[in-house]
Scaffold this active site. Structure first.
Site, short mmCIF file in Angstrom:
data_model
loop_
_atom_site.label_atom_id
_atom_site.label_comp_id
_atom_site.label_asym_id
_atom_site.label_seq_id
_atom_site.Cartn_x
_atom_site.Cartn_y
_atom_site.Cartn_z
N TYR A 109 0.85 -1.19 0.00
CA TYR A 109 0.00 0.00 0.00
C TYR A 109 0.89 1.24 0.00
O TYR A 109 1.54 1.55 0.99
CB TYR A 109 -0.89 -0.05 1.24
CG TYR A 109 -1.97 0.99 1.34
CD1 TYR A 109 -2.25 1.88 0.31
CD2 TYR A 109 -2.76 1.07 2.49
CE1 TYR A 109 -3.26 2.80 0.41
CE2 TYR A 109 -3.77 1.99 2.62
CZ TYR A 109 -4.02 2.87 1.58
OH TYR A 109 -5.01 3.80 1.69
N LYS A 116 -1.52 -1.37 -3.97
CA LYS A 116 -2.62 -0.39 -3.91
C LYS A 116 -1.96 0.97 -4.02
O LYS A 116 -1.20 1.39 -3.15
CB LYS A 116 -3.40 -0.51 -2.61
CG LYS A 116 -4.53 0.52 -2.52
CD LYS A 116 -5.29 0.45 -1.20
CE LYS A 116 -6.35 1.56 -1.15
NZ LYS A 116 -7.07 1.60 0.15
#
Length: 293
Positions: A140, A168
């Site tokens: 992330y 992400k």
């Protein structure tokens, strides 16, 4: 025009809120009901205990209980990821093992925040987290919250690990994403709703969306149109979501707060505060306009 990008966790993922009771306790029944609705309305993956799920203020036991409750509801119909990252490597490793024990299909691992480690330390952190379980990782990258990027060159090296399979992306760096997409098999998921369609068009795998909590079909529609070769329609459908995305994600309130406001999904945990009356009214107006469009 369907993209051939790898999709290890699906294409249209929701970063799910964590419902609480009026007294602030975890509400497993509400979580089960919400997860069931998300799946029924087109989400093919769910991320639990991410930023939208208030991971900084939920305990490890609550994260595991949430995961078990949602797993009991949705079964194996969609992949479930659990957020395990944080500023402390030891705690992240413990949460990773607990997520595996609770039945996660993968781990969402945010870069270590606040301490702003150099890139070699960021890389070492992710490699450490990849070892204690057999679960695949979605890294992330959200420097606006963590204070540190996962630089493209770092991602190129991390992609060599067999359990590092996805990103992400909240870096707002399409050039960097394109560079990594061209040179690795990492699945790139947009974490910024305004870039869902642009990133998908250059080879992204899909999205992990907070707005999907309240409008899962509307968030999915542009990608469906793009896959069907209807690019003009994809752009039009994407434009319809712009006002709600702006109010939910770029108007000064965290997405957790705005999503819970629209869903009446219980309180947020301090230090977050609920939306004020004016903000709530604006959100509901934009939401109703989107549904009517």
């Amino acid at each position: 025009m369907t993209t051939t990008a790898p999709r290890p966790f699906g294409r249209t993922l929701c970063a799910m809120i964590t419902p609480f009771t009026a007294t602030g306790a975890l509400d497993p029944d509400a979580a089960r009901a919400h997860a069931a609705r998300l799946v029924a309305e087109g989400c093919d993956g769910i991320v639990l205990s991410g930023t939208t799920g208030e991971s900084p203020t939920t305990t490890g036991a609550e994260k595991a209980a949430l995961l078990r409750a949602v797993r009991a509801e949705v079964g194996d119909r969609v992949p479930l990821l659990s957020g395990v990252g944080g500023p402390d490597t030891a705690t992240t490793l413990r949460l990773a093992r607990e997520a595996e024990d609770a039945g996660a299909d993968g781990l969402l691992v945010v870069s270590p925040y606040y301490s702003r480690p150099q890139q070699s330390a960021v890389e070492a952190y992710f490699l450490r987290v990849a070892e204690p379980t057999g679960l695949p990782l979605m890294l992330y990258d959200i420097p606006g919250r963590t204070g540190v990027r996962i630089e493209p060159d770092t991602l190129l090296r991390l992609a060599e690990h067999p359990r590092v399979v996805a990103v992400k992306d909240c870096s707002y760096d399409l050039l960097g994403a394109t560079k990594v997409l061209a040179r690795t098999s990492l699945a790139y998921y947009s974490g910024s709703e305004e870039l869902n369609l642009p990133l998908y068009a250059v080879g992204g795998a899909g999205y992990v969306s907070t707005v999907a909590n309240v409008a899962p079909r509307r968030m999915r529609a542009p990608l469906d149109a793009f896959d069907a070769g209807r690019t003009d329609e994809a752009a039009r459908l994407n434009g319809l979501t712009a006002r709600l995305v702006e109010l939910m994600m770029a108007n000064g309130l965290p997405g957790t707060v705005t999503a819970k406001t629209l869903l009446d999904a219980g309180p947020v945990r301090e230090p977050l505060q609920p939306a004020g009356r004016e903000a709530a009214d604006g959100l509901r107006k934009a939401y109703e306009e989107l549904l009517a469009a």
